[in-house]
Design a protein around this motif. Structure first.
Motif, mmCIF file in Angstrom:
data_model
loop_
_atom_site.group_PDB
_atom_site.id
_atom_site.type_symbol
_atom_site.label_atom_id
_atom_site.label_comp_id
_atom_site.label_asym_id
_atom_site.label_seq_id
_atom_site.Cartn_x
_atom_site.Cartn_y
_atom_site.Cartn_z
ATOM 1 N N UNK A 3 -34.364 -67.145 -19.238
ATOM 2 C CA UNK A 3 -34.293 -68.494 -19.710
ATOM 3 C C UNK A 3 -35.615 -69.176 -19.677
ATOM 4 N N UNK A 4 -35.698 -69.909 -20.916
ATOM 5 C CA UNK A 4 -37.138 -70.630 -21.614
ATOM 6 C C UNK A 4 -36.999 -71.939 -20.932
ATOM 7 N N UNK A 5 -37.920 -71.924 -19.680
ATOM 8 C CA UNK A 5 -38.094 -73.343 -19.003
ATOM 9 C C UNK A 5 -39.582 -73.763 -19.171
ATOM 10 N N UNK A 6 -39.393 -75.137 -19.548
ATOM 11 C CA UNK A 6 -40.702 -76.021 -19.603
ATOM 12 C C UNK A 6 -41.630 -75.560 -18.978
ATOM 13 N N UNK A 7 -42.918 -75.810 -19.103
ATOM 14 C CA UNK A 7 -44.027 -75.530 -18.076
ATOM 15 C C UNK A 7 -44.109 -76.588 -16.937
ATOM 16 N N UNK A 8 -43.656 -77.955 -17.087
ATOM 17 C CA UNK A 8 -43.614 -78.848 -16.430
ATOM 18 C C UNK A 8 -42.550 -78.761 -15.222
ATOM 19 N N UNK A 9 -41.426 -77.613 -15.722
ATOM 20 C CA UNK A 9 -40.442 -77.940 -14.601
ATOM 21 C C UNK A 9 -40.527 -76.700 -13.734
ATOM 22 N N UNK A 10 -41.511 -75.501 -14.103
ATOM 23 C CA UNK A 10 -41.670 -74.456 -13.266
ATOM 24 C C UNK A 10 -42.013 -74.695 -12.056
ATOM 25 N N UNK A 11 -42.560 -75.574 -11.515
ATOM 26 C CA UNK A 11 -42.862 -75.892 -10.122
ATOM 27 C C UNK A 11 -41.736 -76.277 -9.473
ATOM 28 N N UNK A 12 -40.538 -76.684 -9.957
ATOM 29 C CA UNK A 12 -39.466 -76.869 -9.456
ATOM 30 C C UNK A 12 -38.374 -75.465 -9.405
ATOM 31 N N UNK A 13 -38.932 -74.639 -9.892
ATOM 32 C CA UNK A 13 -38.054 -73.145 -9.844
ATOM 33 C C UNK A 13 -38.567 -72.233 -8.831
ATOM 34 N N UNK A 14 -38.051 -71.840 -8.051
ATOM 35 C CA UNK A 14 -38.304 -70.799 -6.958
ATOM 36 C C UNK A 14 -37.604 -69.430 -7.086
#
Length: 371
Positions: free
Chosen positions: A226-237
């Protein structure tokens, strides 16, 4: 509508210090400004203007949310191997095509190589030299037992045998790498059960030693990237649950996050998040396109109405924080992905602060007049 509202409020707003006008001036007072720059970056409104502004004390709260992103099915890095050749030669025949599924040990191409012929000849010669050196040592040992042999000749025979054995073992190891075949023929075989991803050669092509011939992938080792925006990476664990929608599947499948890439795609400001399907029997094929919804991490976040978050100059994201009665200042913040009219604030605000949740655009417009 915004311009009309601004003009309607122009009589309600003033700048600090304007009320201290000279009493000897009998002319009507000049129109009062909408904002007062008492402190740099601070916008001050008269009490009459405050009903148009909604301020709320914010606190972190747990809100269930998801991060959505486009995705694709791909092979894991460790599940892709490149098959090459240990000798230079010319491709004599190709047995597979891109997309073919093949078993481990299946022939995928044959080569004709002068180097291979030389290696096999060297091995035959080394084998003969080893047998000859062994015979010479045996004769020296017999002569010594008969009392006519010399120690120096026995030692020389032992040295020749060691050298012959080392040369034989070296040539044998080369033949093991070379594989099956006779004379100059080389058979290239698949090392694992795999799918042919790419062919680097065709029949008749000349190849150098170590050149890649085919890229192979292990079919059972596909995952979703999945290509996740940089700003949303903090929400992904790691371990987060995910729902994957594939165009070729009638129903969504479920999976979980197993990792993410260390690098950010500079132009798109995205990073790869790797997801594995919970059911390993699902027939994923590399190249499939998908869309994923990843369960966001559970730490408490400050949630604001999306309308309270403004974008300045197309880059900086800000909210307006109350710094005193009727006084507001823009605060840069980092936010996550908006969901159902709410935006999570990842950095920039603390619990207990009072934030403008209604009318932020009006304050921002008046602040712009000071520039």
């Amino acid at each position: 509508m915004r311009i009309a509202l601004l003009f309607a409020l122009s009589g309600l707003l003033t700048v600090i210090g304007c009320e201290n006008h000279s009493p000897q001036d009998s002319l009507p007072a000049a129109p009062k400004s909408a904002v007062e720059p008492a402190d740099k970056g601070v916008v001050t409104l008269r009490p009459e203007s405050l009903p148009y502004i909604t301020v709320r004390k914010v606190e972190p709260e747990v809100v269930a949310s998801t991060v959505t992103a486009p995705a694709r099915v791909d092979f894991r890095a460790q599940a892709v191997s490149t098959v090459g050749t240990v000798v230079a030669g010319r491709v004599n025949k190709v047995f597979v095509q891109v997309g073919d599924r093949i078993k481990a040990g299946a022939p995928i191409a044959t080569l004709v190589s002068n180097d291979a012929a030389q290696m096999r000849a060297d091995h035959t010669r080394a084998e003969a030299e080893l047998a000859r050196a062994q015979d010479q040592l045996n004769r020296q040992l017999e002569m010594q037992r008969a009392g006519v042999g010399l120690d120096i000749e026995r030692a020389e025979a032992e040295t020749r045998l060691k050298q012959a054995r080392a040369e034989f073992e070296r040539s044998r190891d080369f033949l093991h790498l070379l594989g099956e075949g006779s004379a100059g023929d080389v058979i290239v075989r698949a090392p694992i059960d795999s799918t042919v991803l790419k062919a680097h050669v065709t029949t008749g092509a000349a190849v150098e030693q170590g050149a890649p011939l085919f890229d192979l992938g292990e079919p059972s080792a596909a995952w979703i990237v999945a290509d996740v925006f940089e700003k949303d990476l903090l929400l992904v664990e790691k371990g987060a649950k995910a729902v994957i929608e594939l165009a070729s599947f009638p129903d969504p499948i479920r999976g979980h996050v197993v990792g993410e890439s260390a690098a950010i795609q500079t132009e798109l400001r995205r990073a790869s998040v790797f997801i594995v399907a919970d059911d390993p029997k699902i027939p994923l094929r590399p190249g499939m396109y998908a869309r994923v919804a990843i369960e966001a991490s559970s730490p408490s976040r400050i949630m604001l109405p999306t309308s309270a978050v403004l974008i300045k100059d197309g880059r900086e994201t800000v909210v307006y924080v109350e710094v005193g009665p009727g006084r507001f200042k823009a605060r840069p913040v980092q936010v996550g992905q908006a969901r159902e009219g709410l935006t999570p604030v990842l950095k920039g605000l603390s619990g207990g602060e009072r934030v403008v949740v209604g009318g932020a655009l009006l304050i921002d417009g008046e602040a712009a007049m000071l520039l």
